[in-house]
Design a protein around this motif. Structure first.
Motif, mmCIF file in Angstrom:
data_model
loop_
_atom_site.group_PDB
_atom_site.id
_atom_site.type_symbol
_atom_site.label_atom_id
_atom_site.label_comp_id
_atom_site.label_asym_id
_atom_site.label_seq_id
_atom_site.Cartn_x
_atom_site.Cartn_y
_atom_site.Cartn_z
ATOM 1 N N LYS A 1 11.196 -52.840 22.683
ATOM 2 C CA LYS A 1 9.835 -53.095 22.200
ATOM 3 C C LYS A 1 8.830 -52.053 22.670
ATOM 4 C CE LYS A 1 10.358 -58.057 22.766
ATOM 5 N NZ LYS A 1 9.780 -59.249 23.349
ATOM 6 N N GLY A 2 7.832 -51.833 21.819
ATOM 7 C CA GLY A 2 6.660 -51.056 22.201
ATOM 8 C C GLY A 2 6.914 -49.569 22.317
ATOM 9 N N ASP A 3 6.108 -48.925 23.156
ATOM 10 C CA ASP A 3 6.239 -47.484 23.366
ATOM 11 C C ASP A 3 7.608 -47.155 23.948
ATOM 12 O OD1 ASP A 3 3.645 -47.104 22.453
ATOM 13 O OD2 ASP A 3 2.778 -47.175 24.471
ATOM 14 N N TRP A 4 8.072 -45.943 23.633
ATOM 15 C CA TRP A 4 9.378 -45.485 24.126
ATOM 16 C C TRP A 4 9.427 -45.542 25.646
ATOM 17 C CZ3 TRP A 4 14.126 -44.733 22.475
ATOM 18 C CH2 TRP A 4 15.012 -44.057 23.309
ATOM 19 N N GLN A 5 10.558 -46.044 26.168
ATOM 20 C CA GLN A 5 10.812 -46.066 27.607
ATOM 21 C C GLN A 5 12.188 -45.463 27.843
ATOM 22 O OE1 GLN A 5 10.264 -50.100 29.175
ATOM 23 N NE2 GLN A 5 8.946 -50.529 27.427
ATOM 24 N N GLU A 6 12.310 -44.634 28.828
ATOM 25 C CA GLU A 6 13.598 -44.005 29.118
ATOM 26 C C GLU A 6 14.680 -45.036 29.447
ATOM 27 O OE1 GLU A 6 14.773 -40.848 28.730
ATOM 28 O OE2 GLU A 6 12.847 -40.546 27.745
ATOM 29 N N ASP A 7 14.273 -46.199 29.953
ATOM 30 C CA ASP A 7 15.232 -47.252 30.273
ATOM 31 C C ASP A 7 15.959 -47.765 29.027
ATOM 32 O OD1 ASP A 7 16.484 -49.091 32.139
ATOM 33 O OD2 ASP A 7 15.256 -50.659 31.182
ATOM 34 N N PHE A 8 15.406 -47.537 27.844
ATOM 35 C CA PHE A 8 16.063 -47.954 26.611
ATOM 36 C C PHE A 8 17.456 -47.326 26.508
ATOM 37 C CE2 PHE A 8 11.846 -48.509 24.024
ATOM 38 C CZ PHE A 8 11.536 -49.645 24.745
ATOM 39 N N VAL A 9 17.593 -46.091 26.973
ATOM 40 C CA VAL A 9 18.874 -45.379 26.879
ATOM 41 C C VAL A 9 19.943 -46.119 27.689
ATOM 42 C CG1 VAL A 9 20.082 -43.218 27.411
ATOM 43 C CG2 VAL A 9 17.791 -43.167 26.384
ATOM 44 N N ALA A 10 19.620 -46.498 28.912
ATOM 45 C CA ALA A 10 20.584 -47.220 29.757
ATOM 46 C C ALA A 10 20.946 -48.576 29.152
ATOM 47 C CB ALA A 10 20.029 -47.397 31.166
ATOM 48 N N GLN A 11 19.967 -49.250 28.581
ATOM 49 C CA GLN A 11 20.237 -50.543 27.943
ATOM 50 C C GLN A 11 21.148 -50.380 26.730
ATOM 51 O OE1 GLN A 11 16.675 -53.054 27.320
ATOM 52 N NE2 GLN A 11 15.627 -51.630 28.678
ATOM 53 N N ALA A 12 20.955 -49.314 25.970
ATOM 54 C CA ALA A 12 21.805 -49.050 24.809
ATOM 55 C C ALA A 12 23.228 -48.714 25.251
ATOM 56 C CB ALA A 12 21.212 -47.919 23.962
ATOM 57 N N GLN A 13 23.356 -47.942 26.330
ATOM 58 C CA GLN A 13 24.692 -47.641 26.866
ATOM 59 C C GLN A 13 25.396 -48.931 27.290
ATOM 60 O OE1 GLN A 13 23.474 -44.925 29.966
ATOM 61 N NE2 GLN A 13 24.175 -43.141 28.805
ATOM 62 N N GLU A 14 24.659 -49.810 27.943
ATOM 63 C CA GLU A 14 25.231 -51.080 28.396
ATOM 64 C C GLU A 14 25.697 -51.920 27.211
ATOM 65 O OE1 GLU A 14 23.885 -55.093 30.787
ATOM 66 O OE2 GLU A 14 22.813 -53.231 31.214
ATOM 67 N N LEU A 15 24.927 -51.931 26.139
ATOM 68 C CA LEU A 15 25.322 -52.664 24.940
ATOM 69 C C LEU A 15 26.648 -52.132 24.404
ATOM 70 C CD1 LEU A 15 24.810 -54.658 22.585
ATOM 71 C CD2 LEU A 15 23.504 -52.821 21.482
ATOM 72 N N GLY A 16 26.750 -50.823 24.248
ATOM 73 C CA GLY A 16 27.993 -50.223 23.751
ATOM 74 C C GLY A 16 29.173 -50.528 24.642
ATOM 75 N N LEU A 17 28.986 -50.397 25.953
ATOM 76 C CA LEU A 17 30.055 -50.672 26.909
ATOM 77 C C LEU A 17 30.474 -52.137 26.864
ATOM 78 C CD1 LEU A 17 31.937 -49.970 29.248
ATOM 79 C CD2 LEU A 17 29.988 -50.237 30.797
ATOM 80 N N THR A 18 29.509 -53.038 26.813
ATOM 81 C CA THR A 18 29.805 -54.471 26.801
ATOM 82 C C THR A 18 30.652 -54.854 25.595
ATOM 83 O OG1 THR A 18 27.781 -54.984 28.011
ATOM 84 C CG2 THR A 18 28.763 -56.778 26.723
ATOM 85 N N VAL A 19 30.264 -54.380 24.432
ATOM 86 C CA VAL A 19 31.003 -54.736 23.220
ATOM 87 C C VAL A 19 32.390 -54.100 23.232
ATOM 88 C CG1 VAL A 19 31.030 -54.635 20.698
ATOM 89 C CG2 VAL A 19 28.899 -55.158 21.906
ATOM 90 N N ALA A 20 32.486 -52.833 23.585
ATOM 91 C CA ALA A 20 33.792 -52.162 23.603
ATOM 92 C C ALA A 20 34.721 -52.783 24.642
ATOM 93 C CB ALA A 20 33.617 -50.667 23.877
ATOM 94 N N ALA A 21 34.200 -53.073 25.827
ATOM 95 C CA ALA A 21 35.028 -53.668 26.879
ATOM 96 C C ALA A 21 35.478 -55.070 26.485
ATOM 97 C CB ALA A 21 34.263 -53.703 28.203
ATOM 98 N N GLY A 22 34.590 -55.838 25.867
ATOM 99 C CA GLY A 22 34.973 -57.168 25.400
ATOM 100 C C GLY A 22 36.036 -57.105 24.319
ATOM 101 N N LEU A 23 35.929 -56.145 23.453
ATOM 102 C CA LEU A 23 36.920 -55.962 22.401
ATOM 103 C C LEU A 23 38.270 -55.564 23.007
ATOM 104 C CD1 LEU A 23 37.374 -55.998 19.351
ATOM 105 C CD2 LEU A 23 36.594 -53.617 19.283
ATOM 106 N N GLU A 24 38.232 -54.616 23.945
ATOM 107 C CA GLU A 24 39.455 -54.169 24.614
ATOM 108 C C GLU A 24 40.134 -55.324 25.344
ATOM 109 O OE1 GLU A 24 40.773 -50.943 28.021
ATOM 110 O OE2 GLU A 24 38.942 -52.095 28.291
ATOM 111 N N ALA A 25 39.345 -56.153 26.019
ATOM 112 C CA ALA A 25 39.891 -57.252 26.828
ATOM 113 C C ALA A 25 40.325 -58.454 25.989
ATOM 114 C CB ALA A 25 38.861 -57.687 27.855
ATOM 115 N N GLY A 26 40.022 -58.422 24.693
ATOM 116 C CA GLY A 26 40.390 -59.533 23.837
ATOM 117 C C GLY A 26 39.495 -60.762 24.012
ATOM 118 N N ILE A 27 38.322 -60.551 24.594
ATOM 119 C CA ILE A 27 37.366 -61.651 24.794
ATOM 120 C C ILE A 27 36.876 -62.134 23.428
ATOM 121 C CG2 ILE A 27 35.100 -62.261 25.709
ATOM 122 C CD1 ILE A 27 35.731 -60.318 28.039
ATOM 123 N N PHE A 28 36.784 -61.221 22.507
ATOM 124 C CA PHE A 28 36.419 -61.580 21.133
ATOM 125 C C PHE A 28 37.175 -60.699 20.161
ATOM 126 C CE2 PHE A 28 33.657 -57.942 21.367
ATOM 127 C CZ PHE A 28 32.996 -58.052 22.569
#
Length: 155
Positions: free
Chosen positions: A128-155
Motif C-alpha cells: 500500500k501507498g508510497d513505494w517502500q523498499e521493504d516491499f521487495v523482501a515481502q515479495a521474496q517471502e511470498l515467492g519462497l512461501t508458495v514454492a516451498a509449500g508446493l515442494e513440500a506437498g503442503i498444497f
C-alpha cells in the motif's frame, strides 16, 4: 520425484512493479527449494495452457481505479472457461501494488478466484501507498512461501 510448476501471472508496467515480480521470482527460486520450476508470464501473454500446466499460481496486479489491472482482467477473461473444470483446487496467492488500500482490487480478484474454485494458500499481500523498499523482501517471502509449500506437498 516429479517436478512441479509454479506459474506467476503478474502485471508489471513500472520499474517498481517489475522489481516486485523479480523479487517473487527470486524467492520462488531460492536455492533451498528444489523440484519446482518457476515461470513468469505477463497477463497479456499468459494462455490457458500455461494455467493447465501449473501446480500453483501467484497472481500480481496493480490497483487501477480501485480494480485489478486491465491486463489481469484480460487474462481471466481469456482463461476462465478453458481452465474452469480442470484446475479446480489450484493453489493460488495474490499480491497487489496499491496506491490506495487495495480493497476493491482484492475483492474483484477474490470473486473470480472463488468462481474458478482455486484455493488460497495465504492472505493476499497488499503493498500500500508510497513505494517502500521493504516491499521487495515481502515479495521474496511470498515467492519462497508458495514454492516451498508446493515442494513440500503442503498444497
Amino acid at each position: 520425484m516429479t517436478e512441479k510448476h509454479l506459474l506467476i501471472v503478474a502485471h508489471a508496467p513500472s520499474d517498481n512493479t517489475r522489481r516486485l515480480v523479480e523479487a517473487v521470482l527470486e524467492g520462488a527460486r531460492h536455492p533451498e527449494v528444489s523440484g519446482v520450476n518457476v515461470s513468469w508470464k505477463p497477463p497479456l501473454e499468459a494462455q490457458p495452457d500455461d494455467v493447465l500446466q501449473a501446480d500453483a499460481i501467484i497472481l500480481g496486479t496493480t490497483e487501477n481505479l480501485g480494480y485489478m489491472s486491465g491486463a489481469l482482467k484480460d487474462f481471466f477473461d481469456r482463461c476462465y472457461y478453458p481452465v474452469l473444470e480442470q484446475k479446480q483446487g489450484l493453489p493460488c496467492a495474490l499480491y497487489i501494488r496499491a496506491g490506495l488500500d487495495g480493497t476493491g482490487t482484492r475483492r474483484a480478484v477474490q470473486s473470480i478466484v472463488t468462481g474458478l474454485r482455486w484455493e488460497w494458500v495465504q492472505e493476499p499481500v497488499v503493498f500500500k501507498g508510497d513505494w517502500q523498499e521493504d516491499f521487495v523482501a515481502q515479495a521474496q517471502e511470498l515467492g519462497l512461501t508458495v514454492a516451498a509449500g508446493l515442494e513440500a506437498g503442503i498444497f
